[in-house]
Design an enzyme around this catalytic site. Structure first.
Site, PDB file in Angstrom:
ATOM      1  CG  HIS A   1      -2.259   0.896   1.124  1.00  0.00           C
ATOM      2  ND1 HIS A   1      -2.088   2.005   1.435  1.00  0.00           N
ATOM      3  CD2 HIS A   1      -3.596   0.776   1.026  1.00  0.00           C
ATOM      4  CE1 HIS A   1      -2.914   3.157   0.551  1.00  0.00           C
ATOM      5  NE2 HIS A   1      -4.080   1.823   0.604  1.00  0.00           N
TER       6      HIS A   1
ATOM      7  CG  HIS B   1      -2.284  -3.377   1.900  1.00  0.00           C
ATOM      8  ND1 HIS B   1      -3.196  -2.428   3.729  1.00  0.00           N
ATOM      9  CD2 HIS B   1      -3.701  -3.111   1.634  1.00  0.00           C
ATOM     10  CE1 HIS B   1      -4.162  -2.648   3.350  1.00  0.00           C
ATOM     11  NE2 HIS B   1      -4.869  -2.390   2.176  1.00  0.00           N
TER      12      HIS B   1
HETATM   13  P1  FAD Z   1      -9.184 -11.223   8.404  1.00  0.00           P
HETATM   14  O1  FAD Z   1     -10.414 -10.455   7.985  1.00  0.00           O
HETATM   15  O2  FAD Z   1      -7.944 -11.241   8.096  1.00  0.00           O
HETATM   16  O3  FAD Z   1      -9.848 -12.491   9.263  1.00  0.00           O
HETATM   17  C1  FAD Z   1      -8.418 -13.679   9.243  1.00  0.00           C
HETATM   18  C2  FAD Z   1      -9.026 -14.765  10.326  1.00  0.00           C
HETATM   19  O4  FAD Z   1      -8.376 -15.769  10.318  1.00  0.00           O
HETATM   20  C3  FAD Z   1      -9.251 -14.004  12.214  1.00  0.00           C
HETATM   21  O5  FAD Z   1      -9.778 -14.508  12.718  1.00  0.00           O
HETATM   22  C4  FAD Z   1      -7.823 -14.778  12.373  1.00  0.00           C
HETATM   23  O6  FAD Z   1      -7.648 -15.179  13.596  1.00  0.00           O
HETATM   24  C5  FAD Z   1      -7.785 -16.496  12.142  1.00  0.00           C
HETATM   25  N1  FAD Z   1      -6.841 -17.511  11.706  1.00  0.00           N
HETATM   26  C6  FAD Z   1      -5.738 -16.849  10.938  1.00  0.00           C
HETATM   27  N2  FAD Z   1      -4.990 -18.048  11.307  1.00  0.00           N
HETATM   28  C7  FAD Z   1      -5.406 -18.737  12.408  1.00  0.00           C
HETATM   29  C8  FAD Z   1      -4.842 -20.396  12.260  1.00  0.00           C
HETATM   30  N3  FAD Z   1      -4.251 -20.543  11.945  1.00  0.00           N
HETATM   31  N4  FAD Z   1      -6.519 -20.376  12.843  1.00  0.00           N
HETATM   32  C9  FAD Z   1      -7.220 -20.204  13.710  1.00  0.00           C
HETATM   33  N5  FAD Z   1      -7.485 -18.906  13.357  1.00  0.00           N
HETATM   34  C10 FAD Z   1      -6.694 -18.303  11.907  1.00  0.00           C
HETATM   35  N6  FAD Z   1      -9.852  -4.295   1.484  1.00  0.00           N
HETATM   36  C11 FAD Z   1     -11.152  -3.163   1.578  1.00  0.00           C
HETATM   37  O7  FAD Z   1     -11.814  -4.271  -0.455  1.00  0.00           O
HETATM   38  N7  FAD Z   1     -11.147  -2.280   1.434  1.00  0.00           N
HETATM   39  C12 FAD Z   1     -10.611  -1.284   2.578  1.00  0.00           C
HETATM   40  O8  FAD Z   1     -11.316  -0.322   2.451  1.00  0.00           O
HETATM   41  C13 FAD Z   1      -9.678  -1.936   2.667  1.00  0.00           C
HETATM   42  N8  FAD Z   1      -9.514  -1.942   3.931  1.00  0.00           N
HETATM   43  C14 FAD Z   1      -7.820  -2.109   4.380  1.00  0.00           C
HETATM   44  C15 FAD Z   1      -6.887  -2.009   4.982  1.00  0.00           C
HETATM   45  C16 FAD Z   1      -5.911  -3.073   6.179  1.00  0.00           C
HETATM   46  C17 FAD Z   1      -5.525  -1.671   7.718  1.00  0.00           C
HETATM   47  C18 FAD Z   1      -5.757  -3.431   5.778  1.00  0.00           C
HETATM   48  C19 FAD Z   1      -5.074  -4.709   6.329  1.00  0.00           C
HETATM   49  C20 FAD Z   1      -6.677  -4.637   4.864  1.00  0.00           C
HETATM   50  C21 FAD Z   1      -7.847  -3.698   4.193  1.00  0.00           C
HETATM   51  N9  FAD Z   1      -8.200  -4.113   3.431  1.00  0.00           N
HETATM   52  C22 FAD Z   1      -9.403  -3.892   2.569  1.00  0.00           C
HETATM   53  C23 FAD Z   1      -8.310  -6.011   2.843  1.00  0.00           C
HETATM   54  C24 FAD Z   1      -9.516  -6.311   3.490  1.00  0.00           C
HETATM   55  O9  FAD Z   1      -9.387  -6.038   4.849  1.00  0.00           O
HETATM   56  C25 FAD Z   1      -9.042  -8.197   3.393  1.00  0.00           C
HETATM   57  O10 FAD Z   1      -8.288  -8.509   2.568  1.00  0.00           O
HETATM   58  C26 FAD Z   1      -9.979  -8.917   4.219  1.00  0.00           C
HETATM   59  O11 FAD Z   1     -10.813  -8.076   5.538  1.00  0.00           O
HETATM   60  C27 FAD Z   1      -9.866 -10.829   4.802  1.00  0.00           C
HETATM   61  O12 FAD Z   1     -10.784 -10.777   4.951  1.00  0.00           O
HETATM   62  P2  FAD Z   1     -10.277 -12.549   6.039  1.00  0.00           P
HETATM   63  O13 FAD Z   1     -11.879 -12.872   6.313  1.00  0.00           O
HETATM   64  O14 FAD Z   1     -10.171 -12.937   4.320  1.00  0.00           O
HETATM   65  O15 FAD Z   1      -9.851 -12.618   6.837  1.00  0.00           O
HETATM   66  C1  SIN Z   2      -7.709   1.978   1.355  1.00  0.00           C
HETATM   67  O1  SIN Z   2      -8.417   1.872   2.410  1.00  0.00           O
HETATM   68  O2  SIN Z   2      -6.886   2.223   0.969  1.00  0.00           O
HETATM   69  C2  SIN Z   2      -7.317   0.128   1.454  1.00  0.00           C
HETATM   70  C3  SIN Z   2      -8.286  -0.640   0.564  1.00  0.00           C
HETATM   71  C4  SIN Z   2      -8.208  -1.519   0.200  1.00  0.00           C
HETATM   72  O3  SIN Z   2      -7.221  -2.111   0.366  1.00  0.00           O
HETATM   73  O4  SIN Z   2      -8.801  -1.919  -0.633  1.00  0.00           O
END
Ligand code: FAD
Ligand code: SIN
Length: 531
Positions: free
Chosen positions: A242, A349
């Site tokens: 990012h 990111h």
């Molecule tokens: P996560 O939300 O990361 O959840 C992973 C889960 O798995 C957690 O509960 C964790 O504890 C669990 N876990 C992991 N390994 C294990 C294990 N071995 N055993 C048990 N549990 C485990 N995307 C957008 O589309 N829009 C945005 O505005 C945006 N902004 C972002 C800002 C930031 C700061 C970040 C870091 C990311 C952003 N993204 C954004 C990307 C997006 O947030 C993520 O890609 C998305 O939320 C991932 O969701 P997920 O459910 O796949 O994983």
């Molecule tokens: C951001 O708000 O810049 C993050 C958005 C994203 O990772 O999709």
């Protein structure tokens, strides 16, 4: 001891929760999370969720922008499927109780304030102020907690998948997943947990880099577990950086949302000069790979520690109204968004690659699904467009849920599994080695496998991952495992997959840029690694 559940979901982010809520009226669902359920990337999302909702926008335009940002490697079928489902995903979230920020501008039409981010040719990002992820996560968690068929267990770490190796025993037949070994973190006890279907929703792996916007848990556990179990992993060279994380020693790479640039923020050099127009006609709103590389170039050219993000030319009430959380956080570090530029640097990111899945989240192993950031579905290609990730979590959470519902009684409940064997291991008195290895891995990944790569640096990184993997394996075989060791093993595996994928790609495309192959292949293909 073997514990049983109907459906085991590993991860309580947007992906895992949306799947659980889709199937919970029919199945008993167990969600495990290695931290507290509110942790993970989802709750940290800022900018929002992209969906073509307003008059003047269209699904075709959103598809086109996604394909363009993906730099020739998106799977067009996946892109169409996800983007077409965008409006339904937003309806799902509204039904879950998410209250998106409203808008009254005539061009908004949809009733929501739509912001803009890099790569999007128009305003189409729905948000809840500048803390969209928190609102989405809270609503989904609240409903999951209320549902009588969903049991959430926190501080439970999945160690490895339990598979029935059909392909090994009879040379044909698809391997089956029968659950996972899970550690109760407080006691260190590891039990087998069997299930009709197992879902990896473990998020990404950006913690493999020294500087990252991600939470501590983004250690690529799901990718590493699936790889060890025999799944293909694709496009790991495409780790997104990012462009704008706060540059401050104590800020842990706090993100300054791309929506700031969508609302007019400029990137500047220390003398106040803008530079993005020299790299791309879309300037600050070019896709992230372009912006991060441009910043990296300027920092190296001028020997800078950081560049600046400046939105202070906009009205202070507008800034504070649209970005209240970012404003507050910057203030805590002594920076005022309304009065001057803020120091920023790129940081790791998002993991565009991951476990290969089909359009319903199915992996190479039967009864094992991968959804959300852990997966490589073909949506992002060589570079994810902003705010398409939460959308992918929701669309694939629902699609995998519907596939599980459709398979219904066909899914057998496995019996007991072999207990976790620790008869030949002892407690380690060398924990310091684990923490040194963590640090070493993240530092050389940052230095050698970062925004700009070369063959020489990648080969150096490869030698180091080989060595680390050997040491970690020795530790793993001789000592009682700890969460730190397990995460290090997963991170080293992911680091190795990234380096191997980067070495295989002999061109520069999207997020993978190497000075040894600056050009592009005419017919690019995914980098698919097979265990
Ligand atoms: P996560 O939300 O990361 O959840 C992973 C889960 O798995 C957690 O509960 C964790 O504890 C669990 N876990 C992991 N390994 C294990 C294990 N071995 N055993 C048990 N549990 C485990 N995307 C957008 O589309 N829009 C945005 O505005 C945006 N902004 C972002 C800002 C930031 C700061 C970040 C870091 C990311 C952003 N993204 C954004 C990307 C997006 O947030 C993520 O890609 C998305 O939320 C991932 O969701 P997920 O459910 O796949 O994983
Ligand atoms: C951001 O708000 O810049 C993050 C958005 C994203 O990772 O999709």
């Amino acid at each position: 001891m073997t514990l049983q559940t109907e459906i085991l979901v590993i991860g309580s982010g947007a992906a895992g929760l949306s799947l659980a809520l889709t199937i919970a009226d029919r199945f008993q669902v167990k969600i495990i999370s290695k931290e507290n359920a509110a942790a993970g990337s989802t709750a940290m999302a800022q900018g929002g969720i992209a969906a073509a909702l307003r008059a003047g926008d269209s699904v075709e335009s959103h598809i086109q922008d996604t394909l363009e940002a993906g730099a020739g490697l998106c799977n067009p079928k996946t892109v169409s499927r996800v983007i077409e489902k965008g409006p339904a995903a937003i309806d799902f979230l509204i039904a879950q109780g998410v209250k998106f920020t409203g808008g009254s501008e005539p061009e908004e039409g949809s009733g929501f304030h739509l912001t803009r981010e890099g790569g999007h040719s128009r305003r189409r990002v729905l948000h809840v102020d500048d803390a969209t992820g928190r609102a989405v996560h809270q609503a989904l968690l609240h409903n999951a907690h209320k549902h009588p068929n969903i049991v959430m267990t926190e501080n439970a770490l999945a160690v490895d998948l339990i598979t029935n190796r059909q392909s090994v025993s009879n040379g044909k037949g698809k391997d089956q997943c029968e659950g996972a070994y899970v550690m109760e973190i407080e006691s260190g006890k590891i039990d087998a947990m069997t299930a009709k279907a197992t879902v990896l929703a473990t998020g990404g792996a950006s913690k493999v880099y020294l500087y990252t916007s991600n939470p501590d848990g983004s250690t690529g556990d799901g990718i590493a577990m699936a790889w060890r179990a025999g799944c293909r992993v694709a496009n790991m060279e495409f780790n997104q950086f990012h462009p704008t994380c706060l540059y401050h020693p104590e800020a842990k790479s706090f993100l300054l949302s791309e929506a700031l640039r969508g609302e007019g923020a400029h990137l500047t050099l220390p003398n106040g000069e803008r530079f993005m127009h020299k790299f791309d006609e879309r300037a600050e709103l070019a896709p992230r790979d372009v912006v991060a590389r441009a910043i990296d170039h300027e920092m190296k050219r001028l020997g800078l520690d950081n560049v600046y993000l400046d939105i202070s030319h906009r009205d202070p009430d507008f800034i504070i109204g649209h970005f209240p959380n970012i404003y507050r956080r910057c203030k805590e570090f002594g920076f005022d968004l309304t009065t001057g530029p803020i120091p920023v640097v790129p940081a790791a990111h998002y993991t565009c690659g991951g476990v290969v899945t089909d359009l319903t989240g199915k992996t190479d192993i039967d009864r094992l699904y991968a959804i959300g950031e852990v997966a490589c579905t073909g949506l992002h290609g060589a570079n994810r467009m902003a705010s398409n990730s939460l959308l992918e979590c929701l669309v694939f959470g629902m699609a995998a849920g519907e596939d599980i519902l459709a398979r219904g009684n066909e899914l057998p409940l496995p019996g007991s599994a072999a207990p976790w064997d620790e008869s030949r291991v002892t407690d380690s008195d060398e924990e310091i080695v684990v923490s040194h290895n963590w640090h070493e891995l993240r530092r050389f990944m940052w230095n050698y496998v970062g925004i700009v790569r070369t063959n020489k640096r990648l080969e150096r990184a490869k030698r180091r991952t080989d060595m680390l993997l050997g040491e970690i394996q020795e530790f793993y075989g001789n000592f009682r495992v700890t969460p730190d060791l397990l995460e290090l093993r997963n991170l080293a595996t992911v680091g190795d997959l990234i380096v191997r994928s980067a070495l295989e790609r002999r061109e520069s495309r999207g997020l993978h840029y190497t000075t040894d192959y600056p050009g592009q292949e005419a017919n690019p293909t995914d980098t698919i690694l097979t265990p």
